[in-house]
Design a protein around this motif. Structure first.
Motif, short mmCIF file in Angstrom:
data_model
loop_
_atom_site.label_atom_id
_atom_site.label_comp_id
_atom_site.label_asym_id
_atom_site.label_seq_id
_atom_site.Cartn_x
_atom_site.Cartn_y
_atom_site.Cartn_z
N SER A 172 -41.32 29.20 11.52
CA SER A 172 -41.98 29.06 10.22
C SER A 172 -42.69 27.72 10.10
O SER A 172 -43.81 27.64 9.58
CB SER A 172 -40.93 29.20 9.11
N GLN A 173 -42.06 26.66 10.62
CA GLN A 173 -42.68 25.34 10.57
C GLN A 173 -43.93 25.28 11.42
O GLN A 173 -44.96 24.72 11.00
CB GLN A 173 -41.67 24.29 11.04
N GLN A 175 -45.80 27.86 12.15
CA GLN A 175 -46.78 28.72 11.49
C GLN A 175 -47.52 27.93 10.40
O GLN A 175 -48.75 28.01 10.27
CB GLN A 175 -46.09 29.93 10.86
N GLU A 176 -46.77 27.16 9.62
CA GLU A 176 -47.38 26.36 8.57
C GLU A 176 -48.30 25.28 9.16
O GLU A 176 -49.41 25.05 8.65
CB GLU A 176 -46.29 25.70 7.71
N SER A 177 -47.84 24.62 10.21
CA SER A 177 -48.65 23.58 10.84
C SER A 177 -49.90 24.18 11.46
O SER A 177 -50.98 23.57 11.42
CB SER A 177 -47.83 22.85 11.91
N ALA A 179 -51.55 26.90 10.45
CA ALA A 179 -52.50 27.23 9.38
C ALA A 179 -53.17 25.98 8.83
O ALA A 179 -54.39 25.97 8.58
CB ALA A 179 -51.77 27.98 8.26
N GLU A 180 -52.41 24.92 8.66
CA GLU A 180 -52.97 23.67 8.16
C GLU A 180 -53.96 23.07 9.16
O GLU A 180 -55.03 22.58 8.77
CB GLU A 180 -51.84 22.67 7.88
#
Length: 264
Positions: A172-173, A175-177, A179-180
């Motif tokens: 999840s971490q 995935q967020e990084s 996208a950012e």
């Protein structure tokens, strides 16, 4: 890599030997078996057998009884052969040297290596004492602009492959990084991890991805300096656009037409 350990095609002993070689950093003045064991997580008895074998093959050297191990001539030869086979690095040389001189920053190229970003080539500005990173230096994936540029250039399937053995929380971490980082690449053309988020707050750096024909995944071209010399404003106004222009020039010369982001 843990998902491969049960695959009958996977040679665990070879993987452990390569992990021993990976344990060495650019600033190490030799390593003992205990230090190698601590860095690799391998039992000391296993490390002892591996270092003996690697010494016999020339990948490590070892002097007197209490001396430490160092990378040997076979490792140096292998590294030089690998470097020579990556034509894009030689082509990028004049471009990145001009960038370093014009921006007074250290420029370099880093590849993904075992979940971290490994610097494989640097160009220093002429008449400068900038020495904050060396070839062989490893940076964390999630707390560096270099890692962000690599992540942001990945397609969904490539990201899934990179994170498949991670815990759901780590996935999840990432995935967020991812996208950012993609958002930053689309808006600016480069990745920039700011402020307290970066792993070394004394250094400011940005990076842009490039997909060489020799690799199956992107690499990151970086530009950075001490925070006191390279402010966020300088990055936004001049160094960032200069890095993007340099990578675009490399794309034009090498005939690469890949978009910044993977299309999968």
């Amino acid at each position: 890599m843990s998902e491969l350990k049960d695959d009958k095609r996977f040679a665990n002993t070879l993987a452990r030997g390569l992990n021993v070689l990976r344990a060495f950093g650019p600033n190490d003045d030799g390593l003992g078996n205990l230090e190698i064991s601590e860095r690799t997580g391998l039992p000391r008895s296993t490390v002892s057998r591996l270092t003996f074998t690697l010494c016999a093959l020339g990948y490590l050297t070892h002097g007197h009884h209490h001396d430490k191990y160092r990378l040997g001539p076979a490792a140096l030869a292998l590294g030089n052969i690998a470097g020579a086979s990556f034509g894009f690095v030689e082509t990028a040389g004049p471009i990145m040297q001009r960038l370093a001189d014009a921006t007074k920053t250290l420029t370099g190229v880093a590849i993904q290596d075992d979940g971290k970003m490994l610097i494989v080539k640097t160009w220093r500005p002429r008449n400068s004492t900038t020495i904050w990173l060396n070839v062989g230096y490893r940076m964390p994936m999630l707390a560096s602009s270099t890692g962000a540029a690599f992540l942001g250039a990945l397609g969904r399937s490539e990201l899934a492959k990179l994170t498949q053995s991670m815990t759901p929380q780590d996935q999840s971490q990432y995935q967020e990084s991812w996208a950012e980082a993609q958002s930053g690449l689309l808006s600016d053309g480069y990745a920039f991890v700011r402020g307290e988020q970066r792993f070394n707050t004394s250094i400011n750096a940005i990076a842009a991805p490039y997909r060489p024909s020799e690799f199956g995944e992107p690499v990151s071209f970086l530009s950075g300096a001490r925070t006191v010399d390279l402010t966020d404003e300088l990055i936004t106004e001049s160094v960032g656009p200069a890095l993007v222009t340099a990578v675009q020039e490399l794309l034009h010369i090498t005939g690469r037409r890949f978009p910044i982001l993977s299309e999968d």
